[in-house]
Design an enzyme around this catalytic site. Structure first.
Site, mmCIF file in Angstrom:
data_model
loop_
_atom_site.group_PDB
_atom_site.id
_atom_site.type_symbol
_atom_site.label_atom_id
_atom_site.label_comp_id
_atom_site.label_asym_id
_atom_site.label_seq_id
_atom_site.Cartn_x
_atom_site.Cartn_y
_atom_site.Cartn_z
ATOM 1 N N HIS A 96 50.479 68.376 -80.868
ATOM 2 C CA HIS A 96 51.188 67.341 -79.822
ATOM 3 C C HIS A 96 50.049 66.564 -79.386
ATOM 4 C CE1 HIS A 96 52.726 65.648 -76.427
ATOM 5 N NE2 HIS A 96 53.958 65.899 -76.833
ATOM 6 N N GLU A 168 55.906 61.194 -83.065
ATOM 7 C CA GLU A 168 56.046 60.758 -81.741
ATOM 8 C C GLU A 168 54.903 59.908 -81.543
ATOM 9 O OE1 GLU A 168 57.598 64.183 -79.412
ATOM 10 O OE2 GLU A 168 55.813 65.052 -79.778
HETATM 11 P P1 PGA Z 1 58.830 62.618 -73.319
HETATM 12 O O1 PGA Z 1 58.015 63.547 -74.196
HETATM 13 O O2 PGA Z 1 60.424 62.732 -73.962
HETATM 14 O O3 PGA Z 1 58.681 62.989 -71.672
HETATM 15 O O4 PGA Z 1 58.308 61.239 -73.460
HETATM 16 C C1 PGA Z 1 58.139 63.623 -75.491
HETATM 17 C C2 PGA Z 1 57.115 64.634 -76.010
HETATM 18 O O5 PGA Z 1 55.909 64.673 -75.591
HETATM 19 O O6 PGA Z 1 57.403 65.376 -77.042
#
Ligand code: PGA
Length: 254
Positions: A96, A168
Site C-alpha cells: 500500500h 490506487e
Molecule cells: P480512501 O483510501 O478510500 O480513504 O482514499 C483508499 C486506500 O488507501 O486504499
C-alpha cells in the site's frame, strides 16, 4: 466489469481497536451478500484473529494489512506469514502507498512478501500506484508496469490465479485525494492487464482481479466497477462504517 466477480474490500487502516473491530465484524456477519460480489475486510493485526473467527463461515474474506517475508526470526515488531495464516486470514495486503511512503516498502520487498504469501497459501493483494509527480510527468503506465513486474517476479505459472491487484493512484488516496476520472482508470487498468498478459499469458491474465482504489465512495463506486477492466473496488474511509460498506456492496450488485 460484467465478465468477472466484483470484489469489494475495505482496509480499516489504523482504525478500530479490538472491541470496535469485533462489533464491526459481528455487524458484517449479518450482511446478506449479493451473488457475484466478493467482499473482504482488512482489520489491524490486533483484531485479525477475532475478525477471522467471526467471519469464518461467511462469504467475507479477511486479510492482514502487511507482513514480513521470513517465517520467523529476530524481526522486532514484525508479523510472519505463518502467523497471519494461523489467525485464519485468506489474504494479505502488500505494498500500500502508505507503507511505501512512510515505512520504506519497496518493489523488491513487496516481491519477497508476494512470494512468501503464495508459499503460505495467502492471497496477496498487491497495491500499485503512481505518485502525483509521476502522474504529472505522464509516466503512470511505466510506473505501474515496473511495480507489477517486480512484485510478480518469480511467481510460478500456476500461482498467478491466487493474485489480486489494486491500482490506487497515490494522488487519489485519503482526505486530500482527488478521485480519478473513469477514462483514466480504465486506461490504466488496460495497461496493467497488458503487463499481466506479458507475464502470465492472456487466459490467466484475464482471471486476475484488478481492483481500483482511491477516494472510492457510494457515488463513484458503481461507475468504477462498471469499467471493462476493473474487477471491483478497494475502499478506505467510505467503508469504515459497516453501513457505508454495505451500501457500496449493494450499489455494485445492482
Ligand atoms: P480512501 O483510501 O478510500 O480513504 O482514499 C483508499 C486506500 O488507501 O486504499
Amino acid at each position: 466489469m460484467g465478465r468477472r466477480t466484483a470484489w469489494v474490500g475495505t482496509s480499516w487502516k489504523m482504525n478500530k481497536g479490538p472491541a470496535e473491530a469485533v462489533a464491526a465484524a459481528r455487524a458484517l456477519a449479518e450482511l446478506s451478500i449479493p451473488p457475484h460480489v466478493q467482499p473482504f475486510v482488512v482489520p489491524p493485526f490486533t483484531s485479525l484473529k477475532d475478525v477471522c473467527s467471526i467471519l469464518r463461515d461467511k462469504n467475507i474474506l479477511v486479510g492482514a494489512q502487511n507482513m514480513h517475508w521470513e517465517n520467523a526470526g529476530a524481526w522486532t515488531g514484525e508479523v510472519s506469514p505463518p502467523m497471519v495464516k494461523e489467525c485464519g486470514a485468506a489474504l494479505v495486503e502488500l505494498g500500500h502507498s502508505e507503507r511505501r511512503t512512510y515505512f520504506g516498502e519497496t518493489d523488491q520487498t513487496v516481491n519477497l512478501k508476494v512470494l512468501a504469501a503464495l508459499k503460505y497459501g495467502l492471497k496477496p493483494l498487491i497495491c500499485i500506484g503512481d505518485t502525483q509527480e509521476e502522474y504529472a510527468f505522464n509516466v503512470t503506465n511505466e510506473v505501474l508496469a515496473r511495480q507489477v513486474k517486480i512484485a510478480l517476479h518469480g511467481v510460478k505459472a500456476h500461482e498467478f490465479e491466487n493474485i489480486l491487484l489494486a491500482y490506487e493512484p497515490v494522488w487519489a488516496i485519503g482526505e486530500k485525494g482527488r478521485p480519478a476520472e473513469a477514462d483514466f482508470v480504465q486506461n490504466c487498468h488496460e495497461q496493467v492487464r497488458q503487463t499481466l498478459i506479458e507475464l502470465a499469458g492472456e487466459e490467466t491474465a484475464e482471471r486476475i482481479p484488478v481492483l481500483y482504489g482511491g477516494s472510492v465512495n457510494l457515488e463513484n463506486a458503481p461507475h468504477y466497477a462498471a469499467l471493462p477492466d476493473v474487477d471491483g473496488v478497494f475502499v478506505g474511509r467510505a467503508a469504515w462504517p459497516v453501513a457505508g460498506f454495505k451500501a457500496i456492496i449493494e450499489s455494485i450488485a445492482t
